[in-house]
Design an enzyme around this catalytic site. Structure first.
Site, short mmCIF file in Angstrom:
data_model
loop_
_atom_site.label_atom_id
_atom_site.label_comp_id
_atom_site.label_asym_id
_atom_site.label_seq_id
_atom_site.Cartn_x
_atom_site.Cartn_y
_atom_site.Cartn_z
N HIS A 62 0.85 -1.20 0.00
CA HIS A 62 0.00 0.00 0.00
C HIS A 62 0.88 1.25 0.00
O HIS A 62 2.08 1.17 0.25
CB HIS A 62 -0.89 0.03 1.24
CG HIS A 62 -0.13 0.19 2.53
ND1 HIS A 62 0.58 -0.85 3.10
CD2 HIS A 62 0.08 1.26 3.34
CE1 HIS A 62 1.17 -0.43 4.21
NE2 HIS A 62 0.89 0.85 4.38
N ASP A 85 0.85 5.15 1.93
CA ASP A 85 0.18 5.83 3.04
C ASP A 85 -0.55 7.06 2.49
O ASP A 85 0.04 7.84 1.75
CB ASP A 85 1.20 6.28 4.10
CG ASP A 85 1.88 5.09 4.78
OD1 ASP A 85 1.35 3.96 4.68
OD2 ASP A 85 2.93 5.29 5.41
N HIS A 140 4.79 0.12 -0.15
CA HIS A 140 5.58 -0.73 0.76
C HIS A 140 4.69 -1.82 1.36
O HIS A 140 3.46 -1.77 1.23
CB HIS A 140 6.25 0.12 1.85
CG HIS A 140 5.29 0.95 2.67
ND1 HIS A 140 4.61 2.04 2.16
CD2 HIS A 140 4.89 0.85 3.97
CE1 HIS A 140 3.85 2.58 3.11
NE2 HIS A 140 4.00 1.86 4.20
N ARG A 143 7.97 -9.06 15.09
CA ARG A 143 8.33 -7.68 14.76
C ARG A 143 7.36 -6.74 15.47
O ARG A 143 6.15 -6.96 15.45
CB ARG A 143 8.25 -7.50 13.25
CG ARG A 143 8.45 -6.07 12.77
CD ARG A 143 8.42 -6.01 11.24
NE ARG A 143 8.35 -4.64 10.77
CZ ARG A 143 9.40 -3.90 10.43
NH1 ARG A 143 10.62 -4.41 10.48
NH2 ARG A 143 9.25 -2.66 10.03
#
Ligand code: GA4
Length: 350
Positions: free
Chosen positions: A210, A212, A282, A292
Protein backbone atom coordinates in the site's frame (compact mmCIF):
# COMPACT_ATOMS: atom_id res chain seq x y z
CA UNK A 1 14.00 -13.68 21.05
CA UNK A 2 10.65 -12.14 21.93
CA UNK A 3 7.79 -14.48 21.12
CA UNK A 4 4.38 -13.07 21.87
CA UNK A 5 0.94 -14.64 21.79
CA UNK A 6 -0.13 -15.52 18.28
CA UNK A 7 -3.42 -15.20 16.44
CA UNK A 8 -5.30 -18.53 16.21
CA UNK A 9 -3.91 -20.75 13.48
CA UNK A 10 -7.31 -21.74 12.14
CA UNK A 11 -7.56 -18.26 10.65
CA UNK A 12 -4.33 -18.77 8.78
CA UNK A 13 -6.00 -19.63 5.49
CA UNK A 14 -7.12 -16.04 4.98
CA UNK A 15 -3.59 -14.68 5.16
CA UNK A 16 -1.85 -13.87 1.90
CA UNK A 17 1.54 -15.16 0.91
CA UNK A 18 4.03 -14.00 -1.68
CA UNK A 19 7.09 -15.29 -3.48
CA UNK A 20 10.37 -14.82 -1.63
CA UNK A 21 12.31 -11.79 -2.84
CA UNK A 22 15.98 -10.93 -3.01
CA UNK A 23 18.21 -10.19 0.00
CA UNK A 24 18.75 -6.88 1.77
CA UNK A 25 18.82 -3.73 -0.34
CA UNK A 26 21.84 -1.66 0.62
CA UNK A 27 21.17 1.47 -1.42
CA UNK A 28 18.59 3.08 0.81
CA UNK A 29 19.64 6.71 1.33
CA UNK A 30 20.89 7.30 4.86
CA UNK A 31 20.46 10.91 5.95
CA UNK A 32 22.38 12.33 8.88
CA UNK A 33 20.11 15.17 9.95
CA UNK A 34 23.09 17.15 11.27
CA UNK A 35 25.02 16.94 8.01
CA UNK A 36 25.07 20.22 6.05
CA UNK A 37 24.16 18.32 2.87
CA UNK A 38 21.13 16.68 4.49
CA UNK A 39 18.50 18.94 2.85
CA UNK A 40 19.60 18.18 -0.67
CA UNK A 41 19.93 14.47 0.07
CA UNK A 42 16.42 14.30 1.54
CA UNK A 43 14.90 15.88 -1.56
CA UNK A 44 16.88 13.53 -3.83
CA UNK A 45 15.67 10.55 -1.78
CA UNK A 46 12.04 11.74 -1.94
CA UNK A 47 12.31 12.00 -5.71
CA UNK A 48 14.11 8.74 -6.30
CA UNK A 49 12.58 6.40 -3.69
CA UNK A 50 10.01 8.30 -1.64
CA UNK A 51 11.94 6.74 1.21
CA UNK A 52 15.05 7.23 3.33
CA UNK A 53 16.61 6.36 6.65
CA UNK A 54 17.31 9.08 9.20
CA UNK A 55 20.20 8.92 11.68
CA UNK A 56 21.36 11.52 14.19
CA UNK A 57 17.68 12.38 14.57
CA UNK A 58 17.60 13.51 18.17
CA UNK A 59 14.90 11.07 19.36
CA UNK A 60 16.33 9.22 22.34
CA UNK A 61 16.72 5.46 22.28
CA UNK A 62 15.26 5.47 25.78
CA UNK A 63 11.90 6.78 24.49
CA UNK A 64 11.86 4.19 21.72
CA UNK A 65 12.70 1.33 24.06
CA UNK A 66 10.23 2.42 26.71
CA UNK A 67 7.39 2.43 24.21
CA UNK A 68 8.54 -0.82 22.63
CA UNK A 69 8.49 -2.54 25.99
CA UNK A 70 4.98 -1.17 26.76
CA UNK A 71 3.81 -2.40 23.35
CA UNK A 72 5.30 -5.85 23.97
CA UNK A 73 3.50 -5.98 27.33
CA UNK A 74 0.22 -5.07 25.65
CA UNK A 75 0.52 -7.62 22.85
CA UNK A 76 1.36 -10.33 25.43
CA UNK A 77 -2.01 -9.87 27.15
CA UNK A 78 -4.59 -12.63 26.72
CA UNK A 79 -6.58 -12.26 23.49
CA UNK A 80 -9.82 -11.62 25.34
CA UNK A 81 -8.28 -8.64 27.12
CA UNK A 82 -6.83 -7.16 23.94
CA UNK A 83 -10.16 -7.60 22.18
CA UNK A 84 -11.69 -5.23 24.70
CA UNK A 85 -9.81 -2.42 22.93
CA UNK A 86 -11.33 -3.37 19.59
CA UNK A 87 -12.68 -3.62 17.02
CA UNK A 88 -10.90 -0.72 15.33
CA UNK A 89 -13.31 1.81 13.88
CA UNK A 90 -10.77 2.88 12.71
CA UNK A 91 -9.06 3.42 16.09
CA UNK A 92 -8.49 0.72 18.67
CA UNK A 93 -7.14 -2.82 18.67
CA UNK A 94 -7.29 -4.88 15.50
CA UNK A 95 -6.26 -8.45 14.81
CA UNK A 96 -5.56 -9.60 11.24
CA UNK A 97 -8.27 -7.42 9.72
CA UNK A 98 -6.90 -4.22 8.22
CA UNK A 99 -9.34 -1.45 7.33
CA UNK A 100 -13.04 -1.98 6.62
CA UNK A 101 -12.89 -3.70 3.22
CA UNK A 102 -11.71 -7.24 3.76
CA UNK A 103 -7.91 -6.85 3.88
CA UNK A 104 -6.13 -9.25 6.19
CA UNK A 105 -2.55 -9.78 7.32
CA UNK A 106 -0.45 -11.64 9.87
CA UNK A 107 -0.56 -8.68 12.21
CA UNK A 108 -2.26 -7.30 15.27
CA UNK A 109 -2.19 -3.61 16.09
CA UNK A 110 -3.30 -0.59 18.05
CA UNK A 111 -4.28 2.45 16.02
CA UNK A 112 -4.68 5.88 17.62
CA UNK A 113 -5.50 9.37 16.53
CA UNK A 114 -2.86 11.80 17.73
CA UNK A 115 -5.32 14.58 18.36
CA UNK A 116 -7.43 12.89 21.02
CA UNK A 117 -4.70 13.32 23.59
CA UNK A 118 -3.12 10.51 21.54
CA UNK A 119 -4.72 7.63 23.39
CA UNK A 120 -8.44 7.20 23.76
CA UNK A 121 -10.00 6.12 27.02
CA UNK A 122 -11.20 2.93 25.37
CA UNK A 123 -7.67 1.79 24.59
CA UNK A 124 -6.40 2.93 27.93
CA UNK A 125 -8.96 1.02 29.94
CA UNK A 126 -7.27 -2.25 29.06
CA UNK A 127 -4.02 -1.22 30.67
CA UNK A 128 -5.46 -1.93 34.03
CA UNK A 129 -2.20 -2.10 35.90
CA UNK A 130 -0.74 1.19 34.94
CA UNK A 131 -2.43 3.00 32.07
CA UNK A 132 -0.48 6.18 32.78
CA UNK A 133 2.86 4.55 31.99
CA UNK A 134 1.57 3.52 28.58
CA UNK A 135 -0.09 6.87 27.93
CA UNK A 136 3.12 8.73 28.81
CA UNK A 137 5.27 6.44 26.67
CA UNK A 138 3.06 7.05 23.62
CA UNK A 139 2.69 10.78 24.20
CA UNK A 140 6.40 11.39 24.72
CA UNK A 141 7.35 9.25 21.77
CA UNK A 142 4.81 10.78 19.39
CA UNK A 143 5.76 14.34 20.42
CA UNK A 144 9.46 13.67 19.81
CA UNK A 145 8.90 11.90 16.48
CA UNK A 146 6.53 14.60 15.28
CA UNK A 147 9.18 17.24 16.00
CA UNK A 148 11.77 15.26 14.07
CA UNK A 149 9.35 14.83 11.14
CA UNK A 150 8.58 18.57 11.25
CA UNK A 151 12.30 19.29 11.04
CA UNK A 152 12.58 17.01 8.01
CA UNK A 153 9.57 18.77 6.43
CA UNK A 154 11.20 22.15 6.97
CA UNK A 155 14.44 20.91 5.42
CA UNK A 156 12.42 19.82 2.38
CA UNK A 157 10.82 23.27 2.16
CA UNK A 158 14.24 24.96 2.43
CA UNK A 159 15.73 22.84 -0.31
CA UNK A 160 12.74 23.42 -2.60
CA UNK A 161 12.91 27.15 -1.75
CA UNK A 162 9.33 27.15 -0.54
CA UNK A 163 8.30 29.91 1.80
CA UNK A 164 7.34 29.92 4.54
CA UNK A 165 9.50 26.95 5.54
CA UNK A 166 6.76 25.66 7.84
CA UNK A 167 4.34 25.23 4.95
CA UNK A 168 4.20 21.47 5.66
CA UNK A 169 5.23 21.31 9.29
CA UNK A 170 2.48 23.72 10.37
CA UNK A 171 -0.05 21.14 9.16
CA UNK A 172 1.50 18.48 11.39
CA UNK A 173 1.81 20.81 14.39
CA UNK A 174 -1.74 22.17 14.01
CA UNK A 175 -3.86 21.12 16.95
CA UNK A 176 -6.44 19.86 14.45
CA UNK A 177 -3.83 17.88 12.52
CA UNK A 178 -5.38 14.54 11.54
CA UNK A 179 -2.32 12.44 12.31
CA UNK A 180 -2.34 8.79 13.35
CA UNK A 181 -0.10 6.58 15.40
CA UNK A 182 0.09 2.83 14.98
CA UNK A 183 1.72 0.04 16.97
CA UNK A 184 2.00 -3.14 14.90
CA UNK A 185 2.92 -6.61 16.12
CA UNK A 186 3.80 -9.26 13.56
CA UNK A 187 3.96 -12.55 15.48
CA UNK A 188 6.73 -15.00 14.60
CA UNK A 189 5.63 -17.96 12.50
CA UNK A 190 7.38 -21.21 13.16
CA UNK A 191 8.55 -23.49 10.38
CA UNK A 192 6.14 -26.19 11.52
CA UNK A 193 3.21 -23.76 11.37
CA UNK A 194 4.20 -22.78 7.87
CA UNK A 195 4.32 -26.43 6.87
CA UNK A 196 1.02 -27.16 8.56
CA UNK A 197 -0.68 -24.66 6.33
CA UNK A 198 1.29 -25.73 3.27
CA UNK A 199 2.77 -22.37 2.46
CA UNK A 200 6.38 -23.38 2.94
CA UNK A 201 8.67 -21.74 0.42
CA UNK A 202 6.54 -18.62 0.39
CA UNK A 203 6.52 -15.57 2.63
CA UNK A 204 3.56 -14.74 4.79
CA UNK A 205 2.31 -11.19 4.29
CA UNK A 206 2.04 -9.26 7.55
CA UNK A 207 0.75 -6.00 6.07
CA UNK A 208 -0.09 -5.97 2.37
CA UNK A 209 1.34 -3.53 -0.14
CA UNK A 210 0.00 0.00 0.00
CA UNK A 211 0.92 3.67 0.01
CA UNK A 212 0.18 5.83 3.04
CA UNK A 213 -2.53 8.40 2.32
CA UNK A 214 -1.02 11.05 4.63
CA UNK A 215 1.78 13.57 4.02
CA UNK A 216 4.73 11.78 5.58
CA UNK A 217 5.27 8.77 7.85
CA UNK A 218 8.05 7.74 10.24
CA UNK A 219 8.59 4.07 11.13
CA UNK A 220 10.74 2.65 13.87
CA UNK A 221 10.85 -1.07 14.58
CA UNK A 222 12.68 -3.54 16.74
CA UNK A 223 15.68 -5.11 15.07
CA UNK A 224 13.73 -7.34 12.70
CA UNK A 225 13.49 -7.66 8.96
CA UNK A 226 10.13 -7.59 7.22
CA UNK A 227 9.72 -4.12 5.75
CA UNK A 228 9.93 -4.12 1.96
CA UNK A 229 9.70 -1.25 -0.47
CA UNK A 230 8.83 -1.18 -4.13
CA UNK A 231 11.40 0.47 -6.39
CA UNK A 232 10.45 2.52 -9.43
CA UNK A 233 10.68 -0.55 -11.66
CA UNK A 234 8.23 -2.37 -9.38
CA UNK A 235 10.84 -4.72 -7.83
CA UNK A 236 10.36 -5.48 -4.13
CA UNK A 237 13.45 -5.12 -1.95
CA UNK A 238 14.00 -5.73 1.75
CA UNK A 239 14.96 -2.90 4.06
CA UNK A 240 17.83 -3.91 6.39
CA UNK A 241 16.58 -3.39 9.95
CA UNK A 242 18.01 -0.70 12.20
CA UNK A 243 16.31 -0.16 15.53
CA UNK A 244 18.29 3.03 16.23
CA UNK A 245 16.96 4.84 13.15
CA UNK A 246 13.75 6.02 11.56
CA UNK A 247 12.56 5.19 8.09
CA UNK A 248 10.67 8.06 6.55
CA UNK A 249 8.29 7.70 3.66
CA UNK A 250 6.48 10.08 1.39
CA UNK A 251 2.70 9.68 1.59
CA UNK A 252 0.09 10.25 -1.11
CA UNK A 253 -0.63 13.71 0.23
CA UNK A 254 2.90 14.95 -0.16
CA UNK A 255 2.73 14.68 -3.66
CA UNK A 256 2.71 14.45 -7.23
CA UNK A 257 5.50 15.15 -9.48
CA UNK A 258 6.30 17.92 -11.78
CA UNK A 259 5.43 17.30 -15.41
CA UNK A 260 8.87 16.50 -16.81
CA UNK A 261 9.27 13.74 -14.25
CA UNK A 262 5.82 12.46 -15.06
CA UNK A 263 6.89 11.75 -18.58
CA UNK A 264 9.43 9.31 -17.24
CA UNK A 265 7.60 7.78 -14.29
CA UNK A 266 4.06 6.60 -13.73
CA UNK A 267 1.75 8.90 -11.82
CA UNK A 268 1.34 7.04 -8.62
CA UNK A 269 1.72 9.38 -5.82
CA UNK A 270 0.65 12.60 -4.45
CA UNK A 271 0.01 16.03 -4.77
CA UNK A 272 1.46 18.93 -2.91
CA UNK A 273 4.55 18.65 -5.03
CA UNK A 274 2.41 17.95 -8.10
CA UNK A 275 4.23 14.70 -8.63
CA UNK A 276 7.82 15.66 -8.02
CA UNK A 277 8.05 13.28 -5.08
CA UNK A 278 6.70 9.79 -5.19
CA UNK A 279 4.63 8.20 -2.48
CA UNK A 280 6.13 4.91 -1.46
CA UNK A 281 4.51 1.54 -2.08
CA UNK A 282 5.58 -0.73 0.76
CA UNK A 283 4.57 -3.89 2.63
CA UNK A 284 5.66 -5.98 5.59
CA UNK A 285 6.38 -9.70 5.55
CA UNK A 286 6.03 -11.73 8.70
CA UNK A 287 9.21 -13.40 9.86
CA UNK A 288 9.50 -17.04 10.66
CA UNK A 289 11.80 -16.55 13.62
CA UNK A 290 11.32 -13.27 15.34
CA UNK A 291 8.25 -11.21 16.11
CA UNK A 292 8.33 -7.68 14.76
CA UNK A 293 7.07 -4.66 16.67
CA UNK A 294 6.86 -1.40 14.76
CA UNK A 295 5.71 2.09 15.69
CA UNK A 296 4.53 4.40 12.98
CA UNK A 297 3.66 8.07 13.05
CA UNK A 298 1.49 9.14 10.09
CA UNK A 299 1.60 12.92 9.71
CA UNK A 300 -1.63 14.22 8.22
CA UNK A 301 -3.11 17.71 7.77
CA UNK A 302 -6.28 19.05 9.39
CA UNK A 303 -9.42 17.56 7.80
CA UNK A 304 -10.45 20.74 5.96
CA UNK A 305 -7.00 21.35 4.43
CA UNK A 306 -6.92 21.47 0.62
CA UNK A 307 -4.42 19.10 -0.92
CA UNK A 308 -3.11 20.98 -3.92
CA UNK A 309 0.33 21.62 -5.39
CA UNK A 310 2.35 24.19 -3.49
CA UNK A 311 2.21 27.26 -5.77
CA UNK A 312 5.95 27.84 -5.64
CA UNK A 313 6.57 24.40 -7.13
CA UNK A 314 4.49 25.04 -10.21
CA UNK A 315 6.17 26.38 -13.29
CA UNK A 316 4.40 29.08 -15.24
CA UNK A 317 1.44 27.61 -17.04
CA UNK A 318 1.76 24.31 -15.20
CA UNK A 319 -1.47 22.90 -13.79
CA UNK A 320 -2.23 20.48 -11.04
CA UNK A 321 -2.41 16.89 -12.21
CA UNK A 322 -5.20 16.34 -9.74
CA UNK A 323 -8.67 17.63 -9.11
CA UNK A 324 -8.80 19.80 -6.03
CA UNK A 325 -9.74 17.93 -2.88
CA UNK A 326 -9.55 18.28 0.88
CA UNK A 327 -7.83 15.82 3.17
CA UNK A 328 -11.26 14.89 4.52
CA UNK A 329 -12.47 13.96 1.02
CA UNK A 330 -9.31 11.97 0.33
CA UNK A 331 -9.52 10.12 3.61
CA UNK A 332 -13.18 9.25 3.13
CA UNK A 333 -12.38 7.94 -0.29
CA UNK A 334 -9.38 5.98 1.06
CA UNK A 335 -11.58 4.14 3.53
CA UNK A 336 -13.70 2.89 0.61
CA UNK A 337 -10.66 1.34 -1.08
CA UNK A 338 -8.76 -1.90 -0.59
CA UNK A 339 -5.30 -1.59 0.93
CA UNK A 340 -3.38 -2.14 -2.31
CA UNK A 341 -5.47 0.18 -4.49
CA UNK A 342 -4.06 3.25 -6.19
CA UNK A 343 -6.10 5.81 -4.29
CA UNK A 344 -4.85 8.85 -6.16
CA UNK A 345 -6.09 7.59 -9.49
CA UNK A 346 -9.61 8.63 -8.51
CA UNK A 347 -8.39 12.20 -8.20
CA UNK A 348 -6.39 12.46 -11.39
CA UNK A 349 -7.72 15.01 -13.85
CA UNK A 350 -7.96 12.72 -16.84
C1 GA4 B 1 -2.58 2.69 5.34
C2 GA4 B 1 -1.68 3.58 6.23
C3 GA4 B 1 -2.10 3.58 7.72
O1 GA4 B 1 -1.69 2.36 8.34
C4 GA4 B 1 -3.63 3.73 7.87
C5 GA4 B 1 -4.29 2.56 7.16
C6 GA4 B 1 -5.80 2.46 7.25
C7 GA4 B 1 -6.25 1.57 8.42
O2 GA4 B 1 -5.55 0.60 8.75
O3 GA4 B 1 -7.29 1.86 8.99
C8 GA4 B 1 -6.28 1.97 5.85
C9 GA4 B 1 -5.03 2.11 4.92
C10 GA4 B 1 -4.05 2.93 5.73
C11 GA4 B 1 -5.38 2.78 3.57
C12 GA4 B 1 -6.74 2.33 2.96
C13 GA4 B 1 -7.79 1.98 4.03
C14 GA4 B 1 -7.44 2.76 5.29
C15 GA4 B 1 -6.82 0.56 5.77
C16 GA4 B 1 -7.55 0.58 4.46
C17 GA4 B 1 -7.85 -0.50 3.77
C18 GA4 B 1 -4.00 3.90 9.33
C19 GA4 B 1 -4.13 4.83 6.98
O4 GA4 B 1 -4.29 5.99 7.28
O5 GA4 B 1 -4.39 4.34 5.72
Amino acid sequence: MVVLSQPALDDFSVIKTCKPTSGPFNEIPVIDLKNPKAKARIVEACEEFGFFKVVNHGVSMELMEKLESEAVKFFKLPQSQKDRAGPPNPFGYGNKRIGPNGDVGWVEYLLFSTNLEFISQKSLSIFQKNPEVFRCAVNEYVSAVREMVCEVSEMIADELKIEPRNVLSRLLRDEKSDSFFRLNHYPAISFSELQAVRVSGRNVVGFGEHTDPQIISAVRSNNTTGLQISLRDGAWVSVPPDHHSFFINVGDSLQVTSNPILLKFPVSSLVMTNGRFRSLRHRVLADSLKSRVSMIYFGGPPLGEKITPLPSLMDEGEESLYKEFTWCEYKKSAYKTRLGDNRLRLFEKN
